[in-house]
Design a protein around this motif. Structure first.
Motif, PDB file in Angstrom:
ATOM      1  N   ILE A  37       2.182   5.832  -2.615  1.00  0.00           N
ATOM      2  CA  ILE A  37       2.660   7.208  -2.437  1.00  0.00           C
ATOM      3  C   ILE A  37       4.187   7.311  -2.477  1.00  0.00           C
ATOM      4  O   ILE A  37       4.743   8.393  -2.491  1.00  0.00           O
ATOM      5  CB  ILE A  37       2.147   7.815  -1.106  1.00  0.00           C
ATOM      6  CG1 ILE A  37       2.599   6.959   0.081  1.00  0.00           C
ATOM      7  CG2 ILE A  37       0.632   7.960  -1.146  1.00  0.00           C
ATOM      8  CD1 ILE A  37       2.860   7.753   1.321  1.00  0.00           C
ATOM      9  N   ASP A  38       4.860   6.184  -2.424  1.00  0.00           N
ATOM     10  CA  ASP A  38       6.315   6.156  -2.384  1.00  0.00           C
ATOM     11  C   ASP A  38       6.705   4.815  -3.012  1.00  0.00           C
ATOM     12  O   ASP A  38       5.851   3.975  -3.232  1.00  0.00           O
ATOM     13  CB  ASP A  38       6.758   6.232  -0.906  1.00  0.00           C
ATOM     14  CG  ASP A  38       8.130   6.853  -0.722  1.00  0.00           C
ATOM     15  OD1 ASP A  38       8.828   7.071  -1.719  1.00  0.00           O
ATOM     16  OD2 ASP A  38       8.504   7.100   0.442  1.00  0.00           O
ATOM     17  N   ASP A  39       7.975   4.610  -3.287  1.00  0.00           N
ATOM     18  CA  ASP A  39       8.317   3.328  -3.922  1.00  0.00           C
ATOM     19  C   ASP A  39       9.249   2.506  -3.039  1.00  0.00           C
ATOM     20  O   ASP A  39      10.083   1.761  -3.537  1.00  0.00           O
ATOM     21  CB  ASP A  39       8.953   3.571  -5.300  1.00  0.00           C
ATOM     22  CG  ASP A  39      10.300   4.266  -5.173  1.00  0.00           C
ATOM     23  OD1 ASP A  39      10.626   4.740  -4.062  1.00  0.00           O
ATOM     24  OD2 ASP A  39      11.046   4.312  -6.170  1.00  0.00           O
ATOM     25  N   ASN A  40       9.079   2.675  -1.729  1.00  0.00           N
ATOM     26  CA  ASN A  40      10.053   2.019  -0.853  1.00  0.00           C
ATOM     27  C   ASN A  40       9.431   1.285   0.334  1.00  0.00           C
ATOM     28  O   ASN A  40      10.051   1.177   1.391  1.00  0.00           O
ATOM     29  CB  ASN A  40      11.071   3.040  -0.364  1.00  0.00           C
ATOM     30  CG  ASN A  40      10.421   4.176   0.406  1.00  0.00           C
ATOM     31  OD1 ASN A  40       9.212   4.193   0.605  1.00  0.00           O
ATOM     32  ND2 ASN A  40      11.220   5.124   0.866  1.00  0.00           N
ATOM     33  N   ALA A  41       8.214   0.778   0.139  1.00  0.00           N
ATOM     34  CA  ALA A  41       7.563   0.036   1.237  1.00  0.00           C
ATOM     35  C   ALA A  41       8.467  -1.091   1.739  1.00  0.00           C
ATOM     36  O   ALA A  41       8.566  -1.327   2.946  1.00  0.00           O
ATOM     37  CB  ALA A  41       6.228  -0.532   0.767  1.00  0.00           C
TER      38      ALA A  41
ATOM     39  N   ALA B 241      11.571  -1.203   2.063  1.00  0.00           N
ATOM     40  CA  ALA B 241      12.628  -0.712   2.957  1.00  0.00           C
ATOM     41  C   ALA B 241      12.061  -0.399   4.348  1.00  0.00           C
ATOM     42  O   ALA B 241      12.707  -0.666   5.367  1.00  0.00           O
ATOM     43  CB  ALA B 241      13.293   0.519   2.356  1.00  0.00           C
ATOM     44  N   HIS B 242      10.847   0.146   4.393  1.00  0.00           N
ATOM     45  CA  HIS B 242      10.208   0.392   5.694  1.00  0.00           C
ATOM     46  C   HIS B 242       9.949  -0.934   6.412  1.00  0.00           C
ATOM     47  O   HIS B 242      10.135  -1.048   7.624  1.00  0.00           O
ATOM     48  CB  HIS B 242       8.871   1.108   5.505  1.00  0.00           C
ATOM     49  CG  HIS B 242       8.989   2.520   4.991  1.00  0.00           C
ATOM     50  ND1 HIS B 242       9.352   3.574   5.796  1.00  0.00           N
ATOM     51  CD2 HIS B 242       8.770   3.037   3.760  1.00  0.00           C
ATOM     52  CE1 HIS B 242       9.338   4.695   5.065  1.00  0.00           C
ATOM     53  NE2 HIS B 242       8.996   4.386   3.829  1.00  0.00           N
ATOM     54  N   LEU B 243       9.518  -1.934   5.652  1.00  0.00           N
ATOM     55  CA  LEU B 243       9.235  -3.239   6.266  1.00  0.00           C
ATOM     56  C   LEU B 243      10.526  -3.874   6.775  1.00  0.00           C
ATOM     57  O   LEU B 243      10.571  -4.414   7.885  1.00  0.00           O
ATOM     58  CB  LEU B 243       8.546  -4.155   5.244  1.00  0.00           C
ATOM     59  CG  LEU B 243       7.159  -3.669   4.802  1.00  0.00           C
ATOM     60  CD1 LEU B 243       6.659  -4.469   3.602  1.00  0.00           C
ATOM     61  CD2 LEU B 243       6.164  -3.757   5.953  1.00  0.00           C
TER      62      LEU B 243
ATOM     63  N   ARG C 247       0.820  -1.222   0.000  1.00  0.00           N
ATOM     64  CA  ARG C 247       0.000   0.000   0.000  1.00  0.00           C
ATOM     65  C   ARG C 247       0.854   1.274   0.000  1.00  0.00           C
ATOM     66  O   ARG C 247       0.527   2.255  -0.652  1.00  0.00           O
ATOM     67  CB  ARG C 247      -0.951  -0.002   1.204  1.00  0.00           C
ATOM     68  CG  ARG C 247      -2.061  -1.026   1.056  1.00  0.00           C
ATOM     69  CD  ARG C 247      -2.719  -1.354   2.389  1.00  0.00           C
ATOM     70  NE  ARG C 247      -3.545  -2.549   2.276  1.00  0.00           N
ATOM     71  CZ  ARG C 247      -3.074  -3.794   2.359  1.00  0.00           C
ATOM     72  NH1 ARG C 247      -1.780  -4.021   2.546  1.00  0.00           N
ATOM     73  NH2 ARG C 247      -3.887  -4.823   2.251  1.00  0.00           N
ATOM     74  N   HIS C 248       1.966   1.237   0.752  1.00  0.00           N
ATOM     75  CA  HIS C 248       2.826   2.429   0.825  1.00  0.00           C
ATOM     76  C   HIS C 248       3.405   2.794  -0.547  1.00  0.00           C
ATOM     77  O   HIS C 248       3.706   3.965  -0.794  1.00  0.00           O
ATOM     78  CB  HIS C 248       3.952   2.188   1.840  1.00  0.00           C
ATOM     79  CG  HIS C 248       4.874   3.352   2.036  1.00  0.00           C
ATOM     80  ND1 HIS C 248       4.471   4.541   2.595  1.00  0.00           N
ATOM     81  CD2 HIS C 248       6.193   3.514   1.723  1.00  0.00           C
ATOM     82  CE1 HIS C 248       5.497   5.381   2.636  1.00  0.00           C
ATOM     83  NE2 HIS C 248       6.553   4.782   2.112  1.00  0.00           N
ATOM     84  N   ASN C 249       3.505   1.816  -1.429  1.00  0.00           N
ATOM     85  CA  ASN C 249       4.049   2.102  -2.764  1.00  0.00           C
ATOM     86  C   ASN C 249       3.110   2.965  -3.602  1.00  0.00           C
ATOM     87  O   ASN C 249       3.517   3.463  -4.654  1.00  0.00           O
ATOM     88  CB  ASN C 249       4.410   0.803  -3.492  1.00  0.00           C
ATOM     89  CG  ASN C 249       5.667   0.164  -2.919  1.00  0.00           C
ATOM     90  OD1 ASN C 249       6.433   0.824  -2.219  1.00  0.00           O
ATOM     91  ND2 ASN C 249       5.887  -1.103  -3.208  1.00  0.00           N
TER      92      ASN C 249
HETATM   93 ZN    ZN Z   1       8.442   5.583   2.114  1.00  0.00          ZN
END
Ligand code: ZN
Length: 145
Positions: A91-95, A97-99, A87-89
């Protein structure tokens, strides 16, 4: 008996280091930077805390064996699936990395004994980049006597 006060001389030393990562995924051994901070702090017995004020890189303690460092990257890629429809992708393309950061954590605490990091023979402090290349801040706090 009423309040007994014990005076303990406690030092608090803090510094910020920074590293520049050069690829999207990368494992960097930052132990030397932390050792330097411990040495400058003058603390002989206490605790060193290493913290990254970021949400897409992590800190872990493990061997800095080159094959294992690549395995860590492969493991994270496989399990966090860069480019998957997280879902975070939207608005951003780095979900991914957060996970990965949530799994690894953003800090490590190491005992300081005899003025040195009291780590196992094979233990190193590793910064794990998952959304590089970027400049990463490392806040090192050393507390003790
Ligand atoms: Zn992000």
């Amino acid at each position: 008996m009423l309040g007994v006060q014990v005076a303990v001389a406690c030092k608090v030393y803090q510094e910020e280091a920074s590293v520049r990562t050069t690829s999207r995924f990368q494992v960097l051994d930052v132990t030397g930077r932390v050792e330097e901070a411990v040495s400058k702090s003058g603390v002989t017995k206490g605790l060193a805390m290493v913290y990254v004020p970021h949400t897409t890189c992590g800190i872990t303690i493990n061997e800095a064996e080159p094959g294992l460092m690549e395995d860590i990257v492969e493991f994270l890629r496989e399990h966090t699936k860069p480019g998957a429809p997280w879902r975070h992708n939207r608005i951003d393309d780095n979900a991914h990395a957060h996970l990965g950061q949530s799994v690894l954590g953003h800090h490590a605490s190491i005992p300081v004994t005899g003025g040195r990091l009291n780590m196992g023979t094979w233990q190193r402090i590793l910064l794990v980049e998952m959304d590089g290349p970027r400049r990463r801040r490392i806040i090192i706090t050393v507390i003790g006597e």
